[in-house]
Design a protein around this motif. Structure first.
Motif, PDB file in Angstrom:
ATOM      1  N   PRO A 124       0.825  -1.222   0.000  1.00  0.00           N
ATOM      2  CA  PRO A 124       0.000   0.000   0.000  1.00  0.00           C
ATOM      3  C   PRO A 124       0.856   1.267   0.000  1.00  0.00           C
ATOM      4  O   PRO A 124       1.194   1.802   1.043  1.00  0.00           O
ATOM      5  CB  PRO A 124      -0.807  -0.130   1.287  1.00  0.00           C
ATOM      6  CG  PRO A 124       0.040  -0.966   2.172  1.00  0.00           C
ATOM      7  CD  PRO A 124       0.787  -1.908   1.273  1.00  0.00           C
ATOM      8  N   SER A 154       0.106   4.216  -1.762  1.00  0.00           N
ATOM      9  CA  SER A 154      -0.704   5.435  -1.706  1.00  0.00           C
ATOM     10  C   SER A 154      -2.182   5.078  -1.724  1.00  0.00           C
ATOM     11  O   SER A 154      -2.559   3.930  -1.913  1.00  0.00           O
ATOM     12  CB  SER A 154      -0.370   6.360  -2.877  1.00  0.00           C
ATOM     13  OG  SER A 154      -0.750   5.745  -4.085  1.00  0.00           O
ATOM     14  N   ASP A 155      -2.995   6.116  -1.580  1.00  0.00           N
ATOM     15  CA  ASP A 155      -4.441   5.944  -1.564  1.00  0.00           C
ATOM     16  C   ASP A 155      -5.049   7.075  -2.385  1.00  0.00           C
ATOM     17  O   ASP A 155      -4.502   8.173  -2.452  1.00  0.00           O
ATOM     18  CB  ASP A 155      -4.949   6.000  -0.123  1.00  0.00           C
ATOM     19  CG  ASP A 155      -6.365   5.470   0.010  1.00  0.00           C
ATOM     20  OD1 ASP A 155      -6.950   5.108  -1.016  1.00  0.00           O
ATOM     21  OD2 ASP A 155      -6.865   5.426   1.134  1.00  0.00           O
ATOM     22  N   THR A 156      -6.187   6.816  -3.008  1.00  0.00           N
ATOM     23  CA  THR A 156      -6.812   7.855  -3.821  1.00  0.00           C
ATOM     24  C   THR A 156      -7.506   8.903  -2.970  1.00  0.00           C
ATOM     25  O   THR A 156      -7.658  10.041  -3.393  1.00  0.00           O
ATOM     26  CB  THR A 156      -7.830   7.249  -4.799  1.00  0.00           C
ATOM     27  OG1 THR A 156      -8.791   6.502  -4.059  1.00  0.00           O
ATOM     28  CG2 THR A 156      -7.135   6.356  -5.803  1.00  0.00           C
TER      29      THR A 156
END
Length: 88
Positions: free
Chosen positions: A3, A5-7
């Motif tokens: 993981p 990054s995240d949107t």
């Protein structure tokens, strides 16, 4: 799979996560400073020993054994172990 990054961007800083990661590294560096005999005692005292936990469940006395379930989460066996756990 990792993981990175995240949107959805967080609006706050994850202080608790950072504190847990720092605590893990502090305990790990403490482990590195111990001799072989001391590290064995450290693992035995602060790690979960299933037989001792079952014996405590049959006749509870004190809080040392149940606390090992929490303290064992901070014990790591090597650099790959701690780095892998801290990424996830």
């Amino acid at each position: 799979m990792i993981p990175v990054s995240d949107t959805v961007r967080s609006r706050t800083t994850p202080y608790v996560n950072i504190a847990i990661i720092v605590a893990n590294f502090i305990v790990f560096f403490y482990e590195l400073s111990l001799s072989q005999a001391d590290i064995n005692l450290f693992f035995f005292d602060h790690g979960v020993v299933p037989r001792r936990l079952v014996d405590w469940g049959n006749s509870p006395s004190g809080v040392e054994e149940p606390l090992t379930v929490g303290t064992a989460a901070f014990i790591h066996g090597g650099w790959l172990h701690i780095l892998g756990n801290m990424v996830y």
